[in-house]
Design an enzyme around this catalytic site. Structure first.
Site, PDB file in Angstrom:
ATOM      1  CG  ASP A  31      -2.081   1.102   0.872  1.00 17.47           C
ATOM      2  OD1 ASP A  31      -3.472   0.180   1.195  1.00 17.47           O
ATOM      3  OD2 ASP A  31      -2.023   2.255   0.837  1.00 17.47           O
ATOM      4  CG  PHE A 152     -18.070 -13.407  -6.689  1.00 18.86           C
ATOM      5  CD1 PHE A 152     -18.868 -12.887  -7.208  1.00 18.86           C
ATOM      6  CD2 PHE A 152     -17.184 -14.354  -6.876  1.00 18.86           C
ATOM      7  CE1 PHE A 152     -19.089 -13.122  -8.168  1.00 18.86           C
ATOM      8  CE2 PHE A 152     -16.954 -14.535  -8.512  1.00 18.86           C
ATOM      9  CZ  PHE A 152     -17.859 -13.356  -9.294  1.00 18.86           C
ATOM     10  CG  PHE A 252     -28.730 -11.621  -0.924  1.00 20.71           C
ATOM     11  CD1 PHE A 252     -28.215 -12.772  -0.348  1.00 20.71           C
ATOM     12  CD2 PHE A 252     -28.213 -10.551  -1.261  1.00 20.71           C
ATOM     13  CE1 PHE A 252     -26.656 -12.875   0.267  1.00 20.71           C
ATOM     14  CE2 PHE A 252     -27.330 -10.349  -0.452  1.00 20.71           C
ATOM     15  CZ  PHE A 252     -26.477 -11.346   0.372  1.00 20.71           C
ATOM     16  N   GLY A 256     -36.098  -5.675   4.974  1.00 21.19           N
ATOM     17  CA  GLY A 256     -34.699  -4.031   5.453  1.00 21.19           C
ATOM     18  C   GLY A 256     -35.297  -2.932   4.919  1.00 21.19           C
ATOM     19  N   GLY A 260     -27.466  -1.521   1.548  1.00 16.99           N
ATOM     20  CA  GLY A 260     -25.922  -0.321   1.406  1.00 16.99           C
ATOM     21  C   GLY A 260     -25.338  -1.138   1.386  1.00 16.99           C
ATOM     22  CB  CYS A 263     -20.274  -3.869  -2.810  1.00 16.75           C
ATOM     23  SG  CYS A 263     -18.620  -4.968  -2.151  1.00 16.75           S
TER      24      CYS A 263
HETATM   25  C1  UGA Z   1     -21.532  -7.656  -1.651  1.00 17.10           C
HETATM   26  C2  UGA Z   1     -22.061  -9.076  -2.016  1.00 17.10           C
HETATM   27  O1  UGA Z   1     -22.730  -9.791  -1.152  1.00 17.10           O
HETATM   28  C3  UGA Z   1     -20.644 -10.029  -2.690  1.00 17.10           C
HETATM   29  O2  UGA Z   1     -20.550 -11.046  -2.927  1.00 17.10           O
HETATM   30  C4  UGA Z   1     -19.804  -9.054  -3.117  1.00 17.10           C
HETATM   31  O3  UGA Z   1     -18.126  -9.591  -3.733  1.00 17.10           O
HETATM   32  C5  UGA Z   1     -19.585  -7.883  -2.255  1.00 17.10           C
HETATM   33  O4  UGA Z   1     -20.210  -7.199  -2.367  1.00 17.10           O
HETATM   34  C6  UGA Z   1     -18.550  -6.575  -3.601  1.00 17.10           C
HETATM   35  O5  UGA Z   1     -19.005  -6.488  -4.021  1.00 17.10           O
HETATM   36  O6  UGA Z   1     -17.838  -6.790  -2.977  1.00 17.10           O
HETATM   37  P1  UGA Z   1     -21.519  -6.904   1.069  1.00 17.10           P
HETATM   38  O7  UGA Z   1     -21.462  -5.941   0.112  1.00 17.10           O
HETATM   39  O8  UGA Z   1     -20.512  -7.232   1.697  1.00 17.10           O
HETATM   40  O9  UGA Z   1     -21.042  -8.343   0.352  1.00 17.10           O
HETATM   41  O10 UGA Z   1     -22.724  -7.334   1.570  1.00 17.10           O
HETATM   42  P2  UGA Z   1     -24.500  -8.103   1.909  1.00 17.10           P
HETATM   43  O11 UGA Z   1     -24.010  -9.506   2.166  1.00 17.10           O
HETATM   44  O12 UGA Z   1     -24.091  -9.024   0.214  1.00 17.10           O
HETATM   45  O13 UGA Z   1     -25.101  -7.157   1.867  1.00 17.10           O
HETATM   46  C7  UGA Z   1     -25.338  -6.023   1.551  1.00 17.10           C
HETATM   47  C8  UGA Z   1     -26.269  -5.495   1.384  1.00 17.10           C
HETATM   48  O14 UGA Z   1     -28.034  -5.854   1.124  1.00 17.10           O
HETATM   49  C9  UGA Z   1     -26.711  -4.711   3.281  1.00 17.10           C
HETATM   50  O15 UGA Z   1     -26.617  -3.776   3.279  1.00 17.10           O
HETATM   51  C10 UGA Z   1     -27.469  -5.575   3.873  1.00 17.10           C
HETATM   52  O16 UGA Z   1     -27.671  -5.704   4.986  1.00 17.10           O
HETATM   53  C11 UGA Z   1     -28.448  -5.712   2.465  1.00 17.10           C
HETATM   54  N1  UGA Z   1     -29.387  -7.468   2.296  1.00 17.10           N
HETATM   55  C12 UGA Z   1     -28.762  -8.067   2.330  1.00 17.10           C
HETATM   56  C13 UGA Z   1     -30.451  -7.059   2.658  1.00 17.10           C
HETATM   57  O17 UGA Z   1     -30.911  -5.806   2.684  1.00 17.10           O
HETATM   58  N2  UGA Z   1     -31.257  -8.509   2.362  1.00 17.10           N
HETATM   59  C14 UGA Z   1     -30.797  -9.121   2.317  1.00 17.10           C
HETATM   60  O18 UGA Z   1     -31.445 -10.541   2.326  1.00 17.10           O
HETATM   61  C15 UGA Z   1     -29.113  -9.621   2.104  1.00 17.10           C
END
Ligand code: UGA
Length: 435
Positions: A31, A152, A252, A256, A260, A263
């Site tokens: 970095d 991912f 998913f 909610g 946010g 990503c």
């Molecule tokens: C997401 C993807 O899930 C990963 O596969 C990907 O690698 C990552 O982005 C990335 O591009 O780096 P992340 O943003 O860490 O991962 O978290 P998630 O678990 O996907 O949740 C994202 C948002 O969706 C959160 O705000 C979560 O609360 C919301 N969410 C998730 C819901 O409102 N409902 C759900 O059923 C699932």
């Protein structure tokens, strides 16, 4: 054993570095931020990510994981270079590729033998070609193999996602590059992890198509949940039955306050922009973004209704600031959309999160922060759950009622027992469940 450098020590870079060193390779995480590298060399991890600390420590101890601010040296000494720098969003919604371009130029000037240049950062389709052009400014095509290898990883479970992936996507420009990547990820081949061996452009698209689809799924279930509220159906039963259909899957489908994180909001916008640039609007994703914006506002309106449209002067407790549990990341978190709206309506905010308070304080220093949920809810007029941390799932509702001035609650994650809330005479709201 291969010599590998990872450029960028964000959560993707660190998890990738730790994970690949676990496979036995010699890895240097690089970095330009010398302070960050100093901290990493002193065992201090800049992010909260379960399992990362121990993985970094054990591999450092085994002398196969190193941290350095000397990017040129790291490039020269490596066989494989992963680009894992940040790709922030510009005001226009497009992806800002300045860090990707900058490290590509440095790699271009320091290629001293055949190397694999592999991009992990999420970049729009066509970026691979752009990186190759930069590399070709000082080198021949035979001096490097270009690969797109999207990640991912979910924050909060990134280490597990790295070590036990659903699939591995390798978009390699040549067979030679693919076979070297195969060697890097040898344990996955042995475990028979599904491997997608494809083109660079397809790999780049797989990443956006996957993230946008998951975001779509969330906006869809949020819309159905909102409709459930009107027609008197229960979203949990609806989502459960939908999920039992293997073609849909239960993942998913949790309603909610809106999605946010660093990503989904950025990647959906980037995909929409990509479509616009090619005169091919991606309308479903445009709609998912719109629905998500409205979902945040819907939460504010719910609080407003629960407080009989008298938000001004009311004390509101917010439980959960991070965009999801198991992370201290607050980027684009529902809290960052909902709290400012409540403040502009004259509310006073008490806030608590198990790990994200310090990050939240940077932009919102004037909230009343507390060290536990009990102190946060003392004497408040309403309580709002924004993140499904385990400790909120187990809240003693009797105690909660006793501590609050008014037993009013908005459970945006549907984690509390409706039966018990009813029994205790709470005035409450959730997302899409019968009340
Ligand atoms: C997401 C993807 O899930 C990963 O596969 C990907 O690698 C990552 O982005 C990335 O591009 O780096 P992340 O943003 O860490 O991962 O978290 P998630 O678990 O996907 O949740 C994202 C948002 O969706 C959160 O705000 C979560 O609360 C919301 N969410 C998730 C819901 O409102 N409902 C759900 O059923 C699932």
């Amino acid at each position: 054993m291969r010599k590998i450098s990872i450029l960028g020590t964000g959560y993707v870079g660190l998890v990738t570095g730790a994970g690949i060193s676990e496979f036995g390779h010699h890895v240097t995480c690089v970095d330009i931020d010398k302070e960050k590298i100093n901290q990493l060399n002193n065992g201090k991890i800049p992010i909260f990510e379960p399992g990362l600390n121990s993985l970094l420590k054990s591999n450092s101890k085994k002398e196969r994981l190193f941290f350095s601010a000397d990017i040129e040296k790291a490039i020269k000494e490596s066989d494989i270079i992963f680009i894992a720098v940040g790709t922030p969003q510009k005001n226009s919604g497009e992806v800002d590729l300045r860090y990707v371009e900058s490290v590509s130029k440095t790699i271009s000037k320091n290629l001293n033998k055949y190397k694999i240049i592999c991009t992990k950062s999420t970049v729009p389709v066509g970026t691979g070609e752009l990186i190759e052009k930069i590399l070709l400014e000082n080198n021949d095509r035979s001096d490097f193999g270009y690969v797109s290898n999207p990640e991912f990883l979910r924050e909060g479970s990134a280490v597990k996602d790295f070590l036990i992936p659903d699939r591995l996507v390798i978009g390699a420009r040549s067979e030679k590059a693919f076979s070297i990547m195969k060697e890097v990820y040898r344990p996955f081949f042995i475990n028979e992890t599904p491997i997608v061996n494809t083109s660079v452009e397809t790999a780049e698209m797989i990443k956006y198509a996957s993230n946008a689809f998951l975001a779509l799924k969330i906006s869809y279930i949020n819309e159905i949940a909102n409709l459930c509220e009107i027609v008197g159906a229960d979203i949990h039963h609806v989502a459960k039955a939908m999920g039992q259909d293997g073609r849909i899957s239960a993942k998913f489908l949790h309603p909610g306050p809106g999605f946010g994180g660093s990503c989904f909001p950025k990647d959906t916008m980037a995909l929409v922009n990509m479509g616009k640039n090619f005169n091919h609007p991606v309308k479903t994703v445009e709609a998912a973004i719109e629905v998500n914006k409205e979902q945040f506002l819907r939460m504010v309106n719910k609080i407003d209704s629960l407080l009989d449209h008298q938000v001004s002067g009311k004390k509101i407790a917010i439980l959960g600031l991070s965009f999801k549990p198991q992370t201290d990341d607050i980027r684009e978190a529902p809290s960052t959309k909902i709290i400012p709206k409540l403040i502009s309506k004259g509310a006073k905010i008490n806030a608590y999160d198990p790990v994200a308070i310090e990050n939240f304080k940077i932009n919102y220093p004037d909230l009343n922060y507390f060290e536990n949920w009990e102190d946060t809810v003392k004497g408040v007029d309403a309580c709002v759950i924004l993140t499904e941390w385990h400790e909120f799932r187990g809240i003693d509702l009797r105690k909660l009622k006793m501590l609050m001035s008014n037993p009013i609650i908005l459970d945006t994650k549907n984690i509390l027992s409706i039966k018990e809330l009813k029994k205790l005479d709470f005035k409450y709201e959730n997302i899409g469940r019968k009340i």
